[in-house]
Design an enzyme around this catalytic site. Structure first.
Site, PDB file in Angstrom:
ATOM      1  CE  LYS A 109      52.502  34.750  40.433  1.00 43.54           C
ATOM      2  NZ  LYS A 109      52.866  36.173  40.547  1.00 43.54           N
ATOM      3  CG  HIS A 153      48.368  33.391  37.847  1.00 49.17           C
ATOM      4  ND1 HIS A 153      48.383  34.729  37.539  1.00 49.17           N
ATOM      5  CD2 HIS A 153      48.213  33.353  39.188  1.00 49.17           C
ATOM      6  CE1 HIS A 153      48.254  35.453  38.631  1.00 49.17           C
ATOM      7  NE2 HIS A 153      48.138  34.636  39.647  1.00 49.17           N
ATOM      8  CE1 TYR A 190      48.607  38.666  40.712  1.00 44.55           C
ATOM      9  CE2 TYR A 190      50.919  39.237  40.926  1.00 44.55           C
ATOM     10  CZ  TYR A 190      49.884  38.368  41.160  1.00 44.55           C
ATOM     11  OH  TYR A 190      50.109  37.214  41.847  1.00 44.55           O
ATOM     12  CG  ASP A 197      55.137  37.229  42.591  1.00 46.17           C
ATOM     13  OD1 ASP A 197      55.532  36.115  42.206  1.00 46.17           O
ATOM     14  OD2 ASP A 197      53.926  37.552  42.631  1.00 46.17           O
TER      15      ASP A 197
END
Length: 318
Positions: free
Chosen positions: A86, A117, A57, A52
């Site tokens: 996302k 998201h 990120y 994921d």
């Protein structure tokens, strides 16, 4: 007790695709992001088959390097893995750009799942990066979060070889109700903060009634894994002779939910998680902890307007 690995457990999405219930979460502080490459390699070699990630990120490039080496070494093939990414709200009006950029960083032709998201819209620069003020993204008051979902539907229907599934993240019941009323594709997943201190029982039940599987992030709490110290978790770990982390992950898996624990500890990800035969009463006891003492760990200032339950002290989102 059984030492069977929980990493082998799969769940079926509402579009018929199966996915491993446990994903490796890759959201990490900036200083830890370079470690993600070796973490992913160790995790896959240790049995993980679901990863994921997200643009926000800042780890997709490292994941892409890890995947390229894993494929070259013959450890796994692309089709053996389930990859989630996302679309950040700064790309609310252009999710196609976000997806193409993620695919490039990951070095892949397709992703198995794309999530919206947050149900928010941010102002952005020409490259789709959010405009920041006072440490937070600036909301685009003229935007509509449902535009993102509608455009994801268009992309999914047009080219599902690039996007195998679509879902949402951080949606409340109110937001899901609007989505279901105004569009014709049901999200396969709603990824939210979920753990024994924030069981979100009504949200999980609503999603299940509509064919949406809930996925948990921050399953051990937040930094420092505070939920490992909960008395109910310690009691169940002792009862089944497993770790507290095994209990917290199986809390979701045994409830038919996805879960995305994150770590850059090579030893920990290599060890994986044991399958724990939690009973219905065990699961109710874990839920009850959060019903009696609710606590939300992820409280970014920009998201307060969504109206989440148990909103605590706002924190910078790093």
């Amino acid at each position: 007790m059984s030492s069977e690995s929980a990493l082998t457990i799969k769940l079926k999405l509402n579009n018929g695709i199966e996915a491993p219930a446990i994903a490796l979460g890759t959201a990490n502080p900036s200083e830890s992001r370079p470690k993600v490459k070796e973490t992913v390699k160790a995790a896959v070699k240790g049995g993980y088959r679901h990863i994921d990630t997200a643009w926000f990120y800042g780890t997709e490039e490292y994941i892409g390097e890890a995947l390229a080496e894993l494929f070259a070494e013959g450890v796994v093939k692309r089709e053996d893995l389930f990859i989630t990414t996302k679309v950040w709200p700064s790309n609310w009006n252009n999710p196609s750009r976000s997806i193409d950029e993620s695919l490039k960083r990951l070095g892949l032709d397709y992703v198995d799942l794309v999530l919206q998201h947050w149900p928010l819209t941010f102002k952005a620069d020409a490259d789709g990066k959010p405009i920041i003020k006072d440490g937070n993204s600036v909301l685009d008051e003229d935007g509509d979060y449902l535009v993102t979902w509608k455009k994801l539907i268009e992309l999914y229907k047009k080219d599902n070889k690039k996007i195998r599934s679509i879902g949402v993240s951080n949606y409340t019941i109110k937001y899901l109700e609007r989505l279901l009323k105004e569009t014709d594709v049901v999200p396969v997943v709603n990824q939210v903060e979920l753990h024994p201190s924030l069981p979100q029982v009504d949200l999980v039940k609503f999603g299940k009634s509509k064919g949406i599987i809930t996925e948990a992030y921050s399953p051990l709490g937040s930094g420092g894994a505070p939920l490992l110290k909960l008395p109910i978790v310690e009691t169940l770990a002792k009862k089944y002779d497993v770790s507290g982390a095994d209990v917290l992950v199986n809390y979701h898996v045994k409830s038919g939910r996805f879960v995305a624990p994150r770590s850059t500890n090579i030893e920990r990800v290599t060890r994986g998680f044991k399958s724990v035969p939690l009973t219905a009463d065990d699961l109710k006891s874990l839920d009850q902890e959060g019903i009696d003492h609710p606590h939300r760990y992820i409280n970014p200032g920009f998201a307060k307007s969504v109206g989440y339950d148990n909103w605590g002290e706002e924190k910078p989102f790093k």
